[in-house]
Design a protein around this motif. Structure first.
Motif, short mmCIF file in Angstrom:
data_model
loop_
_atom_site.label_atom_id
_atom_site.label_comp_id
_atom_site.label_asym_id
_atom_site.label_seq_id
_atom_site.Cartn_x
_atom_site.Cartn_y
_atom_site.Cartn_z
N LEU A 68 0.82 -1.21 0.00
CA LEU A 68 0.00 0.00 0.00
C LEU A 68 0.86 1.26 0.00
CD1 LEU A 68 -2.73 1.50 0.37
CD2 LEU A 68 -2.45 1.15 2.83
N VAL A 72 1.62 3.97 -3.16
CA VAL A 72 0.59 5.01 -3.12
C VAL A 72 1.10 6.34 -3.67
CG1 VAL A 72 1.04 5.84 -0.76
CG2 VAL A 72 -1.29 5.95 -1.71
N ALA A 190 -4.55 -1.82 -3.51
CA ALA A 190 -5.20 -0.85 -2.63
C ALA A 190 -4.54 0.51 -2.75
CB ALA A 190 -5.14 -1.35 -1.18
N ALA A 191 -3.23 0.52 -3.02
CA ALA A 191 -2.52 1.79 -3.21
C ALA A 191 -3.10 2.56 -4.40
CB ALA A 191 -1.03 1.54 -3.42
N ALA A 194 -6.48 3.86 -3.17
CA ALA A 194 -6.31 4.90 -2.16
C ALA A 194 -5.68 6.16 -2.75
CB ALA A 194 -5.45 4.37 -1.01
N LEU A 198 -7.58 9.51 -2.92
CA LEU A 198 -7.02 10.58 -2.10
C LEU A 198 -6.81 11.85 -2.92
CD1 LEU A 198 -5.83 11.42 0.63
CD2 LEU A 198 -3.62 10.53 -0.14
N SER A 214 1.00 14.19 1.54
CA SER A 214 1.30 12.80 1.22
C SER A 214 2.74 12.40 1.54
CB SER A 214 1.01 12.53 -0.26
OG SER A 214 1.92 13.24 -1.08
N SER A 349 -9.54 1.03 -8.88
CA SER A 349 -10.47 0.21 -8.10
C SER A 349 -10.49 -1.23 -8.58
CB SER A 349 -11.89 0.81 -8.18
OG SER A 349 -11.92 2.12 -7.68
#
Length: 478
Positions: A68, A72, A190-191, A194, A198, A214, A349
């Motif tokens: 993650l 990210v 998921a990164a 997110a 974000l 960040s 996603s």
């Protein structure tokens, strides 16, 4: 070797982590033990079983967080591409600087450098580079300085990715290492989700504040490594089913020596060095069969995927929908600048869902099927490029159709990634060879992204010109 009742209970009654493909046959063994007269609750709460169950959870969570946080920032930079460069600058230049330094890291460490992997030094260095890079991006107004900061973060992400995949090979048995790979892949997915979400939420704050906030995220990696990750030998007593592709040819696992420095937060007794470092010839012999099996599919799936994301998606722009014409998109699209981050969010996603397939308990793709996602990705590139240039989707249906096609794109990319690394990590090899394989494969997807960055820039320009030629100039108004 027979499976002990405590080990059976550990994996079948574990409610803290998902059952993975290589755990599925445990239930059959449990039924056999019941036939032998074992009581239902016997030893289920033994201290050793509880300790190992917690260790499995900590392992899964640690590798999820590694994936993650490591990825990210990369996603935030891509999602913020429209805000980081002037309107006249192709967005593919962001992709180039977001991947080229990563390739340098992925080529230098596994292919050129020799000796034991110093995980502690690597991860602290990666954290420092990531934070520095994002601060430079946030505080600089000039394009050159921002590209330099992006390059620093890219180098750190590339080195971090191969380091975490190699770190998974220090855990024994290989099926536990496979769990680490599955959760790391889930974390990288998921990164994407997110990071895209974000930036969707904080882009109104501007580059200085949004990117600046960040820059604190990389500190999660050393904290996880020192405080959460269990010891590499914590699972040595477990006996798990073999993976079906390679069960018949499994060889004895030989753990690489791990020093106190390399063990993160846990001190591990060093083992004697019994194998010499791999030579260039040894590495080439290991690399040759992986090129057609894993590396070529990864290269092409990422070439097609990122050409779509950075070269085609910025031109998939339509008139702003109204609530009457589109009740769904009319509520989330308020400007033509909303289309690009929306496509990024949709893509990330679906990547998350597909990269999480193993950690959610779905079976891994057979090795021979790993090339299928890249073939589908090629058809998607042709379809979306044609739509951008020719506009054969009706405006009322176009956003929904693009939404669907980009969803398929994300699924293909995620499946290719997680299954290639998982299958490579399960092939029969000693620990040193397995660590090299996991580090070496990463060059393929990075080269695919680099090639896409070079293709994406002229692709975006050409598609925009084609739209203008047919009377639509929305791409020039971004």
């Amino acid at each position: 070797m027979p499976i002990e009742p405590e080990q059976v209970e550990l994996h079948t009654r574990n409610n803290m982590v998902h059952e993975t493909p290589y755990d599925s046959s445990i239930r059959e063994r449990m039924e056999e033990d019941d036939d032998l007269g074992l009581s239902e609750g016997e030893n289920k709460d033994s201290p050793e079983m509880i300790r190992q169950r917690r260790s499995l959870f900590r392992l899964s969570l640690s590798f999820f967080l590694f994936g993650l946080i490591n990825n990210v920032l990369y996603v935030i930079i891509l999602s913020a591409a429209l805000d980081l460069v002037p309107p006249s600058t192709p967005k593919g230049i962001i992709l180039f600087w977001n991947i080229a330094p990563s390739i340098v890291a992925k080529f230098s460490w596994p292919y050129i450098l020799k000796g034991r992997i110093r995980y502690t030094r690597r991860l602290i260095g990666c954290c420092f580079l990531s934070v520095t890079g994002m601060i430079v991006v946030a505080t600089s107004a000039g394009l050159s300085a921002r590209l330099f900061g992006i390059g620093c973060a890219s180098f750190a992400a590339g080195l971090g990715e191969l380091t975490f995949l190699q770190l998974s090979t220090t855990f024994h048995p290989p099926s536990v290492a496979g769990r680490g790979v599955g959760y790391f892949a889930s974390g990288t997915g998921a990164a994407g989700l997110a990071g895209a979400f974000l930036w969707w939420e904080i882009r109104g704050l501007g580059v200085r504040i949004g990117v600046g906030l960040s820059s604190v995220l990389p500190f999660v990696i050393p904290l996880t490594y020192f405080l959460l990750l269990p010891r590499p030998h914590a699972f040595s007593a477990l006996v798990l089913p073999e993976i079906e592709d390679f069960a018949s040819s499994r060889t004895e696992y030989a753990q690489l020596p791990v020093s106190e420095e390399d063990a993160g937060g846990a001190v591990v007794e060093p083992l004697p060095l019994t194998t010499k470092a791999l030579s260039i010839g040894d590495k080439w012999q290991l690399l040759k069969p992986m090129i057609p099996r894993y590396m070529m599919p990864l290269f092409f799936v990422y070439l097609f995927e990122y050409t779509i994301n950075q070269g085609v998606a910025p031109t998939l722009i339509y008139p702003i929908p109204t609530l009457e014409s589109s009740p769904v998109f009319g509520r989330i699209i308020y400007s033509i600048r909303d289309y690009y981050p929306l496509w990024q969010l949709v893509y990330q996603s679906t990547v998350f869902l597909s990269r999480s397939s193993l950690s959610l308990g779905l079976p891994a793709l057979p090795t021979r099927a790993i090339s299928i996602p890249s073939i589908i990705q090629g058809f998607l590139l042709i379809t979306l490029s044609s739509e951008s240039a020719l506009g054969y989707f009706p405006d009322s249906l176009a956003p929904g159709l693009v939404f669907l096609l980009i969803s398929v794109e994300g699924i293909c990319g995620g499946l290719s990634y997680v299954n290639a690394y998982f299958r490579a990590g399960q092939e029969p090899a000693d620990a040193q060879e397995r660590a090299f394989k996991m580090g070496a494969i990463g060059l393929a997807d990075s080269l695919g992204i680099l090639a896409a960055s070079l293709v994406a820039m002229p692709t975006e320009i050409s598609l925009c010109r084609a739209q203008v030629a047919r009377g639509r100039s929305l791409c020039q108004e971004l």
